[in-house]
Design an enzyme around this catalytic site. Structure first.
Site, short mmCIF file in Angstrom:
data_model
loop_
_atom_site.label_atom_id
_atom_site.label_comp_id
_atom_site.label_asym_id
_atom_site.label_seq_id
_atom_site.Cartn_x
_atom_site.Cartn_y
_atom_site.Cartn_z
N LYS A 22 47.49 55.22 34.99
CA LYS A 22 47.74 55.54 36.41
C LYS A 22 48.31 56.93 36.58
O LYS A 22 48.04 57.57 37.60
CB LYS A 22 48.70 54.51 37.02
N LYS A 60 37.31 48.02 34.16
CA LYS A 60 37.59 46.77 34.89
C LYS A 60 37.31 46.95 36.38
O LYS A 60 37.40 48.06 36.91
CB LYS A 60 39.03 46.31 34.63
N LYS A 118 40.43 47.59 42.71
CA LYS A 118 40.45 47.96 44.12
C LYS A 118 40.60 49.46 44.30
O LYS A 118 40.38 49.98 45.38
CB LYS A 118 41.52 47.19 44.89
P1 AMP Z 1 46.68 44.14 40.91
O1 AMP Z 1 45.56 44.21 41.86
O2 AMP Z 1 46.63 45.27 39.92
O3 AMP Z 1 48.02 43.95 41.53
O4 AMP Z 1 46.41 42.85 40.04
C1 AMP Z 1 46.76 41.56 40.50
C2 AMP Z 1 46.31 40.51 39.53
O5 AMP Z 1 44.89 40.48 39.44
C3 AMP Z 1 46.82 40.70 38.09
O6 AMP Z 1 47.10 39.44 37.54
C4 AMP Z 1 45.65 41.35 37.41
O7 AMP Z 1 45.67 41.11 36.02
C5 AMP Z 1 44.48 40.63 38.08
N1 AMP Z 1 43.28 41.47 38.03
C6 AMP Z 1 43.10 42.68 38.65
N2 AMP Z 1 41.88 43.17 38.38
C7 AMP Z 1 41.28 42.26 37.55
C8 AMP Z 1 39.98 42.20 36.92
N3 AMP Z 1 39.08 43.15 37.07
N4 AMP Z 1 39.72 41.11 36.16
C9 AMP Z 1 40.63 40.12 35.99
N5 AMP Z 1 41.85 40.12 36.56
C10 AMP Z 1 42.17 41.17 37.34
#
Ligand code: AMP
Ligand code: TRP
Length: 342
Positions: free
Chosen positions: A118, A201, A204
């Protein structure tokens, strides 16, 4: 010293930054709902304090927090059965994070790959909060003495750090105060990859909207994104091993499996020899069937932001009732005088 027994309790969080993606749904939300159904106490948080480690427009942050709450509920989380709230309404998180800033070592945080990703090349200009982020995440979890944390694969290192912080705290103060929390990182959905590049991955924050499916996408958009997803010219193989070195193809099989509640092996067995021209429409139909009702329900909930705020306030009261005594006990262990009349 004997190992203290901690009551099972589930905690997890998602940042209210931008749209929820299919990755968030399969890697996190769907499993949050399964854990709610399993009967253990479940606490789920919109981590707005984490969000501001990178710049957020204040108006967008409020909207994203409410939209995330709507996503939680639309995906099946019930505010009566799970505690749902936004992080900043329970100040105990930030207070415990300060203590953990003083427990965690610079060397530990220096190894965090999410910070490196990041912060990018311009580390001098990253916020101090972005660096300290994992100590706040440990506080989110441990202020509830949570024993299990469902997350996607990318959060594994942060869960290990949470255990390191708990172990060092317990050791330094000679107590069995914090549990050694386990990440629950399992299933085909734990790592959903970009639809444009099977080595990245689904995120968003990816500049290309075609790389991801958002929970706010309508049925046509979902179908179109899946039809245009990158693949290779070969048909689906007979066995899963045939997808080694075919990252994009493997990703679509994983997504199908996670959406259908099947294993990737079963998906391959059922579709052996099919061309992606046949498999993609099947996947699109499945994705629309699962995601459309969530999408519709989110829109319905978003029409009444006042009701969402009310639910979040109520959730925060319930969360604080658990967190505050843990924080008080922690500060007492650390040696802070606690003499206010409450
Ligand atoms: P975040 O959007 O970074 O706050 O992620 C929130 C949750 O979604 C966390 O548990 C991440 O590990 C999961 N997550 C985010 N992107 C992915 C992805 N591409 N595949 C699987 N899990 C994800
Ligand atoms: N760091 C997590 C992410 O980026 C979000 C998060 C913050 C979290 N606090 C947490 C996840 C506590 C689980 C438990 O996805």
């Amino acid at each position: 010293m004997t190992e203290a027994v901690h009551t099972p309790r589930v905690f997890s969080g998602i940042q209210p930054t931008g749209n929820l993606t299919l990755g968030n749904y399969l890697g996190a939300l769907k499993r949050f709902v399964e854990m709610q159904a399993s009967g253990v106490e479940t606490i789920y948080c919109m981590v707005d304090l984490h969000a501001i480690t990178t710049w957020q427009d204040p108006k967008d942050l409020k909207r994203a927090t409410r939209e995330l709450a709507a996503g939680f509920i639309a995906a099946g989380l019930d505010p009566a059965r799970s505690i749902l709230f936004n992080q900043s309404q329970v100040p105990a998180h930030a207070e415990l994070a300060w203590v953990f800033n003083c427990v965690a070592r610079m060397g530990w945080l220096n190894r965090m790959t999410q910070f490196k990703d990041k912060a990018g090349k311009n580390r001098e200009n990253a916020s101090v909060g972005l660096f300290a982020y994992p100590a706040l995440m440990a506080a989110d979890i441990l202020v509830y003495k949570a024993t299990h944390v469902p997350v996607g694969d990318d959060q594994k290192q942060h869960i290990e750090l949470t255990r390191d912080i708990a172990a060092k705290f317990n050791h330094d103060f000679g107590v069995e105060h914090f549990p050694l929390t386990e990440g629950v990182i399992e299933g085909a959905g734990m790592r959903v990859m970009s639809l444009r590049d099977g080595s990245k991955k689904m995120s968003k924050s990816d500049p290309s909207d075609m790389s991801r499916i958002n929970l706010t996408d309508d049925a046509d958009t979902i179908s179109q994104k899946i039809r245009k997803a990158r693949t290779d010219p070969d048909p689906l193989p007979d066995t899963l091993a045939g997808l080694d070195d075919r990252a994009e193809a493997r990703n679509l099989v994983n997504i199908y499996a996670a959406l259908a509640g099947m294993t990737p092996d079963q998906v391959v067995a059922e579709n052996a020899g099919a061309q992606f021209g046949q498999f993609k429409p099947k996947l699109a139909d499945l994705a629309v069937a699962v995601l459309s009702p969530i999408n519709t329900e989110m829109a319905r909930l978003m029409a009444d932001p006042g009701e969402i705020d009310r639910l979040l306030g109520e959730g925060a009261d319930r969360a604080a009732a658990i967190a505050e005594p843990v924080l008080e006990e922690t500060l007492d262990i650390v040696g802070m005088v606690r003499s206010r009349r409450r």
